[in-house]
Structure formats: C-alpha cells, structure tokens
Write a protein that holds these residues in place. Structure first.
Motif, PDB file in Angstrom:
ATOM      1  N   UNK A 106       0.840  -1.201   0.000  1.00 41.67           N
ATOM      2  CA  UNK A 106       0.000   0.000   0.000  1.00 41.67           C
ATOM      3  C   UNK A 106       0.870   1.244   0.000  1.00 41.67           C
ATOM      4  N   UNK A 107       0.435   2.286  -0.667  1.00 37.21           N
ATOM      5  CA  UNK A 107       1.126   3.560  -0.536  1.00 37.21           C
ATOM      6  C   UNK A 107       0.197   4.723  -0.825  1.00 37.21           C
ATOM      7  N   UNK A 108       0.615   5.869  -0.316  1.00 29.13           N
ATOM      8  CA  UNK A 108      -0.176   7.083  -0.446  1.00 29.13           C
ATOM      9  C   UNK A 108       0.735   8.292  -0.292  1.00 29.13           C
ATOM     10  N   UNK A 109       0.287   9.428  -0.836  1.00 28.56           N
ATOM     11  CA  UNK A 109       1.054  10.667  -0.762  1.00 28.56           C
ATOM     12  C   UNK A 109       0.635  11.456   0.474  1.00 28.56           C
TER      13      UNK A 109
ATOM     14  N   UNK B  34      -6.680   5.972  -3.488  1.00 27.95           N
ATOM     15  CA  UNK B  34      -6.713   6.950  -2.406  1.00 27.95           C
ATOM     16  C   UNK B  34      -7.564   8.143  -2.816  1.00 27.95           C
ATOM     17  N   UNK B  36      -8.130  12.409  -1.955  1.00 26.77           N
ATOM     18  CA  UNK B  36      -7.523  13.613  -1.399  1.00 26.77           C
ATOM     19  C   UNK B  36      -8.498  14.786  -1.489  1.00 26.77           C
ATOM     20  N   UNK B  49      -7.322   6.094   2.284  1.00 26.83           N
ATOM     21  CA  UNK B  49      -6.337   5.271   1.593  1.00 26.83           C
ATOM     22  C   UNK B  49      -6.863   3.840   1.441  1.00 26.83           C
ATOM     23  N   UNK B  50      -6.353   3.140   0.493  1.00 23.74           N
ATOM     24  CA  UNK B  50      -6.797   1.769   0.201  1.00 23.74           C
ATOM     25  C   UNK B  50      -8.304   1.699   0.019  1.00 23.74           C
ATOM     26  N   UNK B  89      -6.846   8.825  -6.674  1.00 19.94           N
ATOM     27  CA  UNK B  89      -5.492   8.521  -7.150  1.00 19.94           C
ATOM     28  C   UNK B  89      -5.268   7.017  -7.044  1.00 19.94           C
TER      29      UNK B  89
END
Lengths: 122, 106
Positions: A106-109, B34, B36, B49-50, B89
């Motif tokens: 998993x990743x996110x900014x 995700x 924002x 997220x996820x 995103x």
C-alpha cells in the motif's frame, strides 16, 4: 512529523532547465519507508505525478517526462531534487514535493510540501 | 497509464447534504485507490487510503468504498469546511489522478 519544503527559481526561460529542491525534516531521506516524489498541477487543472526516488537509488519516472527528467537525492543535506530540461510554457505549474508512504503493498502521498509556482516565460 | 474518470466534475450542494463522488478506473486496480481533498492555494490532503480506510484525524463523515474499477467517496453531512476539490489517485501502476471534483456551495 515529516515536513517538506520546496525551493528553487520561480521563473525559468523556455528551453532552459527547471531545478527544484525539497528539504525534508522529521524523517531521513535514507528511510526505507518512503518514496520521495514530485508532482505538479497547472493552474486550474488536475494533478500530474512526475516521478519518485527511493533510498536505494531506484527511480521511477512519468513516461511522458522521462526524456527530460532527472531526480536525485542528497542524503548529506536530507534533500531530494528535480531537474527538468528543455522546458516550455506547458511546464508552467505549481510543483509539489511529497512523501509517498509505503506500507507493504500500500502507498499514499502524505505529507506534501506547500507547493511552489514555477513559470516558464521569456 | 491507468486512467481515472471522476464524476461529476463539479457539484453544488448545501451544508448538511450527503454527497457522493465516483471514480472509475480504466482497468482493475483492486483497492489501490486513495482520495484527497484540496483547498485553493493549498497542497492536497490525504483523506482515504486503500479505497476505504480513513486517514488518522479525518472526520468520520468522510468514507470510501469500492474495488476493482468502480469506487465511491461520500461525505455524509457536508460542513462548511468541506467545500473543496476532491481527487482520486491509483497506485496499482505508476500513480495517476482523477481530474478532480469541485464541490461548491449551493
């Protein structure tokens, strides 16, 4: 907490090189938990991911910018940098640096720098 | 590139309304999505997220769901501070963003 701050010239002439640096505090650019990323946003438009660099030196570039782009890390200054060559007016945008947190797959900014407007004009 | 298509591109609503934004991916991205929030002159802020996990400190009126190619983002009861632009995103492949949904006061 991690904080990022962009710096660099706000005005670049066409055909020249756009250079920005992101200074990181609250974390080490050597950390294996993060990618160090650049994104941009032309006025009134959406977000475009530019590229990212990892502590190992692994780099990923947006294919549309790859031929003009160089990303680097200076661990001694806890900074990472972007160089975009042969700029045109289409490269005018707010440029953000961001931490791309990686947890397993998993990743996110988050977080982001405040952003810096770079204008390409003669 | 994986294309993300958000709809609507803009939305007018009132305080207290429930609003939903959709994000469609051009291919299966499982839950690698995700959301924002961005206010004028500010950097984007991670909310979800996820696909469905609320970022720490984000109010529970925000939620997300979906998997595969279709995702939704919901604000259950709009507050004045929620009027902003929202982006999805994906990170299944190199990151890409939706074009954004501007949420305005009716």
């Amino acid at each position: 907490q991690v904080q990022l701050q962009e710096s660099g010239p706000r005005l670049v002439k066409p055909s020249q090189t756009l250079s920005l640096t992101c200074t990181v505090s609250g974390a080490s650019v050597r950390s294996g938990s993060y990618y160090w990323s650049w994104l941009r946003q032309p006025a009134g438009k959406g977000l475009e991911w530019i590229g990212r660099i990892y502590t190992s030196g692994n780099i990923n570039y947006n294919p549309s910018l790859m031929s003009r782009l160089v990303l680097s890390v200076d661990a001694s200054k806890n900074q990472f940098s972007l160089n975009l060559t042969s700029v045109t007016a289409a490269d005018t945008a707010v440029y953000f640096c961001a931490t791309e947190t990686v947890v397993g797959t998993k990743n996110w900014f988050a977080p982001w720098g405040q952003g810096t407007l770079v204008t390409v004009s003669s | 590139d994986i294309q993300l298509t958000q709809s609507p591109s803009s939305l007018s609503a009132s305080v207290g309304d429930r609003v939903t934004i959709t994000c469609h991916a051009s291919q299966d991205i499982t839950d690698f999505l995700n959301w924002y929030q961005q206010k004028p002159g500010e950097a984007p802020k991670l909310l979800i997220y996820d696909a469905s996990n609320l970022e720490t400190g984000v109010p529970s009126r925000f939620s997300g769901r979906g998997s595969g190619t279709d995702f939704t983002f919901t604000i259950s009861s709009l507050q004045p501070e929620d009027f902003a632009t929202y982006f999805c995103q994906q990170y299944d492949k190199l990151p890409t963003f939706g074009q954004g949904t501007k949420l305005e006061i009716k």
